[in-house]
Design a protein around this motif. Structure first.
Motif: not given
Length: 266
Positions: A209-236
């Motif tokens: 059973v997936v804890n949707s709240v936990a995986v979404t928070l951790k994904s959000s933190e990862s997105w911020v870190r990846i953005h800081e490290l690599t500048g990766l953004e959605p396709s513009r």
């Protein structure tokens, strides 16, 4: 890191839930991360497409405000993700959807995804979501708890008997779909996911059973870190081209002032 988590429930009527959600998110957040939970008034109370559309408009306006206030990420904390793509096209910071994230996470740990939604009215919406996210062939079952938001209030206010009843209802719905082939279960909403916050390694039969709240928070933190490290953004390009400032100003003006000076048809 500061994250704006946008719930679609009324902050007064559902204060116990929002309080528990905020406590849980900040308890599991990485050191240095703060999560601020915001509701919507009135909340998502008349289940259906028009209500989802109204709440989406308010959520998008709040996403724009989060960016103005300097937040590092915005979370659409409503599983149906209405307005997710529009918000993503209007913000430079990461915009993360509870539904999109949970479904893609589930797709990595099972083939046949079973969803447990709050009300059966959302079944069609979830199937459309799966199609939008490229997962239409992976959703094997959708079942509804048949409750309203307020039915969760007692559980989050500390009523253990109410919590036991809600968990029993969840298990009652899930076991038959596991028997019928679902091999990963996703609570389709932050409300049912938060009920399971005290569980670790939860399975129904063989199905995690997936804890949707936990995986979404951790994904959000990862997105911020990846953005800081690599500048990766959605396709513009066509997918998420950034909205021009004029479009943002027009949208926010409409939300703030309504149709002032514009004659309504009829």
């Amino acid at each position: 890191m500061q994250i704006w988590w946008q719930s679609f429930v009324d902050p007064v009527q559902n204060e116990p839930y929002l309080a528990r959600l905020g406590e849980y998110l900040n308890d599991i957040a990485d050191a240095g991360t703060t999560v601020d939970v915001h509701g919507i008034a009135p909340g998502d109370r008349h289940f259906g497409r028009l209500t989802e559309f109204r709440c989406a408009a308010l959520a998008i306006d709040n996403a724009l405000e989060a960016s103005v206030q300097g937040y590092d990420a915005f979370v659409m904390g409503h599983f149906q993700d209405p307005g997710l793509y529009e918000a993503r096209s209007a913000l430079a910071i990461p915009v993360v959807g509870l539904g999109e994230t949970s479904l893609h996470w589930a797709a990595q740990i099972g083939r046949n995804i079973g969803l447990v939604t709050i009300d059966p009215v959302f079944e069609r919406w979830h199937l459309e979501q799966a199609d939008l996210y490229g997962l239409s062939g992976r959703i094997s079952h959708v079942v509804g708890l048949g409750v309203v938001v307020e039915d969760f209030a007692a559980s989050f206010a500390g009523d253990e008997q109410a919590l036991t009843r809600m968990l029993a209802r969840f298990s009652e719905l899930v076991q038959p779909i596991v028997d019928d082939g679902a091999d990963v279960i996703v609570p389709a909403g932050a409300l049912p996911s938060l009920l399971l916050r005290g569980e670790r390694g939860l399975t129904v039969g063989h199905a995690p059973v997936v804890n949707s709240v936990a995986v979404t928070l951790k994904s959000s933190e990862s997105w911020v870190r990846i953005h800081e490290l690599t500048g990766l953004e959605p396709s513009r390009g066509p997918s998420f081209a950034l909205a021009p400032s004029g479009a943002i100003d027009d949208f926010r003006d409409l939300l703030a002032n309504g149709r002032q000076g514009v004659q309504r048809p009829g």
